[in-house]
Design a protein around this motif. Structure first.
Motif, PDB file in Angstrom:
ATOM      1  N   CYS A   1       0.844  -1.199   0.000  1.00  0.00           N
ATOM      2  CA  CYS A   1       0.000   0.000   0.000  1.00  0.00           C
ATOM      3  C   CYS A   1       0.874   1.242   0.000  1.00  0.00           C
ATOM      4  CB  CYS A   1      -0.917   0.017   1.225  1.00  0.00           C
ATOM      5  SG  CYS A   1      -2.062  -1.380   1.284  1.00  0.00           S
ATOM      6  N   VAL A   2       0.380   2.289  -0.662  1.00  0.00           N
ATOM      7  CA  VAL A   2       1.110   3.542  -0.774  1.00  0.00           C
ATOM      8  C   VAL A   2       0.161   4.693  -0.444  1.00  0.00           C
ATOM      9  CG1 VAL A   2       2.384   5.091  -2.316  1.00  0.00           C
ATOM     10  CG2 VAL A   2       2.631   2.608  -2.568  1.00  0.00           C
ATOM     11  N   ILE A   3       0.598   5.583   0.425  1.00  0.00           N
ATOM     12  CA  ILE A   3      -0.148   6.805   0.723  1.00  0.00           C
ATOM     13  C   ILE A   3       0.597   7.958   0.065  1.00  0.00           C
ATOM     14  CG2 ILE A   3      -0.892   8.413   2.511  1.00  0.00           C
ATOM     15  CD1 ILE A   3      -1.133   5.998   4.406  1.00  0.00           C
ATOM     16  N   VAL A   4      -0.081   8.628  -0.858  1.00  0.00           N
ATOM     17  CA  VAL A   4       0.452   9.847  -1.467  1.00  0.00           C
ATOM     18  C   VAL A   4      -0.184  10.995  -0.684  1.00  0.00           C
ATOM     19  CG1 VAL A   4       0.642  11.222  -3.568  1.00  0.00           C
ATOM     20  CG2 VAL A   4       0.659   8.713  -3.715  1.00  0.00           C
ATOM     21  N   PRO A   5       0.612  11.786   0.033  1.00  0.00           N
ATOM     22  CA  PRO A   5       0.077  12.797   0.939  1.00  0.00           C
ATOM     23  C   PRO A   5      -1.029  13.665   0.336  1.00  0.00           C
ATOM     24  CG  PRO A   5       2.439  12.695   1.174  1.00  0.00           C
ATOM     25  CD  PRO A   5       2.074  11.826  -0.005  1.00  0.00           C
ATOM     26  N   ARG A   6      -2.119  13.748   1.092  1.00  0.00           N
ATOM     27  CA  ARG A   6      -3.287  14.559   0.745  1.00  0.00           C
ATOM     28  C   ARG A   6      -3.842  14.269  -0.642  1.00  0.00           C
ATOM     29  NH1 ARG A   6       0.098  16.557   3.872  1.00  0.00           N
ATOM     30  NH2 ARG A   6       1.494  17.392   2.337  1.00  0.00           N
ATOM     31  N   THR A   7      -3.526  13.087  -1.210  1.00  0.00           N
ATOM     32  CA  THR A   7      -4.020  12.717  -2.537  1.00  0.00           C
ATOM     33  C   THR A   7      -4.795  11.412  -2.508  1.00  0.00           C
ATOM     34  OG1 THR A   7      -2.166  13.864  -3.571  1.00  0.00           O
ATOM     35  CG2 THR A   7      -3.343  12.281  -4.931  1.00  0.00           C
ATOM     36  N   GLN A   8      -4.128  10.307  -2.119  1.00  0.00           N
ATOM     37  CA  GLN A   8      -4.818   9.021  -2.101  1.00  0.00           C
ATOM     38  C   GLN A   8      -4.038   7.977  -1.321  1.00  0.00           C
ATOM     39  OE1 GLN A   8      -5.094   7.919  -6.263  1.00  0.00           O
ATOM     40  NE2 GLN A   8      -3.247   6.693  -6.169  1.00  0.00           N
ATOM     41  N   ALA A   9      -4.759   6.926  -0.934  1.00  0.00           N
ATOM     42  CA  ALA A   9      -4.161   5.713  -0.378  1.00  0.00           C
ATOM     43  C   ALA A   9      -4.585   4.582  -1.308  1.00  0.00           C
ATOM     44  CB  ALA A   9      -4.656   5.452   1.035  1.00  0.00           C
ATOM     45  N   SER A  10      -3.625   3.777  -1.754  1.00  0.00           N
ATOM     46  CA  SER A  10      -3.926   2.688  -2.683  1.00  0.00           C
ATOM     47  C   SER A  10      -3.184   1.431  -2.273  1.00  0.00           C
ATOM     48  CB  SER A  10      -3.545   3.079  -4.112  1.00  0.00           C
ATOM     49  OG  SER A  10      -2.148   3.297  -4.200  1.00  0.00           O
TER      50      SER A  10
ATOM     51  N   ILE B   1      -6.840  -1.072  -5.446  1.00  0.00           N
ATOM     52  CA  ILE B   1      -8.037  -0.498  -4.855  1.00  0.00           C
ATOM     53  C   ILE B   1      -7.560   0.758  -4.151  1.00  0.00           C
ATOM     54  CG2 ILE B   1      -7.821  -1.960  -2.786  1.00  0.00           C
ATOM     55  CD1 ILE B   1     -10.923  -1.860  -2.576  1.00  0.00           C
ATOM     56  N   LEU B   2      -8.336   1.855  -4.263  1.00  0.00           N
ATOM     57  CA  LEU B   2      -7.857   3.117  -3.704  1.00  0.00           C
ATOM     58  C   LEU B   2      -9.008   3.961  -3.178  1.00  0.00           C
ATOM     59  CD1 LEU B   2      -8.437   5.782  -5.710  1.00  0.00           C
ATOM     60  CD2 LEU B   2      -6.824   4.564  -7.132  1.00  0.00           C
ATOM     61  N   VAL B   3      -8.643   4.912  -2.341  1.00  0.00           N
ATOM     62  CA  VAL B   3      -9.559   5.959  -1.895  1.00  0.00           C
ATOM     63  C   VAL B   3      -8.782   7.272  -1.965  1.00  0.00           C
ATOM     64  CG1 VAL B   3      -9.030   5.691   0.576  1.00  0.00           C
ATOM     65  CG2 VAL B   3     -11.216   6.696  -0.124  1.00  0.00           C
TER      66      VAL B   3
ATOM     67  N   LEU C   1      -8.461   4.522   4.957  1.00  0.00           N
ATOM     68  CA  LEU C   1      -9.492   5.529   5.165  1.00  0.00           C
ATOM     69  C   LEU C   1      -8.990   6.912   4.782  1.00  0.00           C
ATOM     70  CD1 LEU C   1     -12.218   6.413   6.781  1.00  0.00           C
ATOM     71  CD2 LEU C   1     -10.652   6.808   8.673  1.00  0.00           C
ATOM     72  N   SER C   2      -9.841   7.709   4.118  1.00  0.00           N
ATOM     73  CA  SER C   2      -9.587   9.136   3.942  1.00  0.00           C
ATOM     74  C   SER C   2     -10.146   9.822   5.170  1.00  0.00           C
ATOM     75  CB  SER C   2     -10.285   9.673   2.690  1.00  0.00           C
ATOM     76  OG  SER C   2     -10.340  11.095   2.747  1.00  0.00           O
ATOM     77  N   GLU C   3      -9.301  10.485   5.946  1.00  0.00           N
ATOM     78  CA  GLU C   3      -9.772  11.158   7.154  1.00  0.00           C
ATOM     79  C   GLU C   3     -10.631  12.374   6.820  1.00  0.00           C
ATOM     80  OE1 GLU C   3      -6.030  11.728   9.205  1.00  0.00           O
ATOM     81  OE2 GLU C   3      -6.370   9.890  10.352  1.00  0.00           O
ATOM     82  N   LEU C   4     -10.492  12.931   5.626  1.00  0.00           N
ATOM     83  CA  LEU C   4     -11.299  14.075   5.219  1.00  0.00           C
ATOM     84  C   LEU C   4     -12.742  13.664   4.939  1.00  0.00           C
ATOM     85  CD1 LEU C   4     -11.461  17.100   4.421  1.00  0.00           C
ATOM     86  CD2 LEU C   4     -10.967  16.354   2.082  1.00  0.00           C
ATOM     87  N   SER C   5     -12.926  12.625   4.133  1.00  0.00           N
ATOM     88  CA  SER C   5     -14.276  12.225   3.734  1.00  0.00           C
ATOM     89  C   SER C   5     -14.897  11.170   4.640  1.00  0.00           C
ATOM     90  CB  SER C   5     -14.259  11.688   2.303  1.00  0.00           C
ATOM     91  OG  SER C   5     -13.603  10.426   2.253  1.00  0.00           O
TER      92      SER C   5
END
Length: 197
Positions: free
Chosen positions: A80-89, A122-124, A170-174
């Motif tokens: 899994c990769v988290i791109v800051p303030r963009t997405q987690a996939s 799979i991403l959010v 999880l997206s903490e924003l949405s």
């Protein structure tokens, strides 16, 4: 000799007394019409736990010219990769371009050129719904393992790995997220229980 009030003083006194008197207020104890009460606020969702946070610094890595955060699951099967303030996939470890192998996932998704291709992740993102996508090959190689029941919370996203439920982000924003394993997926985040070991 007795002084008589002037006509002006008498008139002013009369106006003053008239202004202080008026009709009596009668309270009949009958309810008055009021604006309707505001609707109850929606029940807040449970805040994600911070009981088992991992040290995000240990997962920092270059991702497409910026600092991102990445991990591999204890099985070594998923990355899994988290791109800051963009997405987690999340997708197969070392297998960008290969089919995901998640039961129930779609066979095809729109590709970068508009043609349909097999999903590789799979991403959010920050504000959208979780989705399957065909992502380009990741530049991340050999990220560290995120142990079971640890939460990587960074840059507006959080992800965890649990033995019983799989990987969840999880997206903490949405407040939108996903949980998946090879056996299936849901479009909801699964938090690590506070009493997990």
């Amino acid at each position: 000799m007795r002084a008589t009030p002037s006509l002006c003083a008498t008139a002013a006194l009369g106006l003053l007394l008239t202004g202080c008197t008026g009709p009596a207020v009668v309270n009949t104890e009958q309810p008055t019409s009021r604006a309707p009460a505001p609707a109850a606020a929606p029940t807040p969702t449970t805040r994600p736990s911070n009981a088992h946070l991992a040290n995000a610094f240990e997962y920092a890595t270059p991702v497409d010219g910026t600092t991102g955060y990445a991990f591999t699951t204890p099985s070594g099967r998923w990355q899994c990769v988290i791109v800051p303030r963009t997405q987690a996939s999340c997708g197969k470890a070392g297998g960008s371009g290969s089919a995901l192998g998640i039961t129930g996932a779609p066979d095809e998704v729109p590709g970068p050129d508009g043609e349909t291709v097999a999903p590789t992740a799979i991403l959010v993102d920050r504000s959208g719904d979780p989705q399957f996508a065909a992502l380009p090959a990741s530049s991340v190689t050999d990220p560290p393992e995120l142990p079971f029941n640890r939460i990587l919370a960074v840059a507006g996203f959080r992800c965890n790995v649990q033995e019983a439920t799989g990987i969840s982000c999880l997206s903490e924003l949405s407040g939108r997220g996903f949980t998946f394993s090879a056996d299936g997926y849901t479009t909801a985040y699964t938090d690590v229980p506070a009493d997990a070991p």
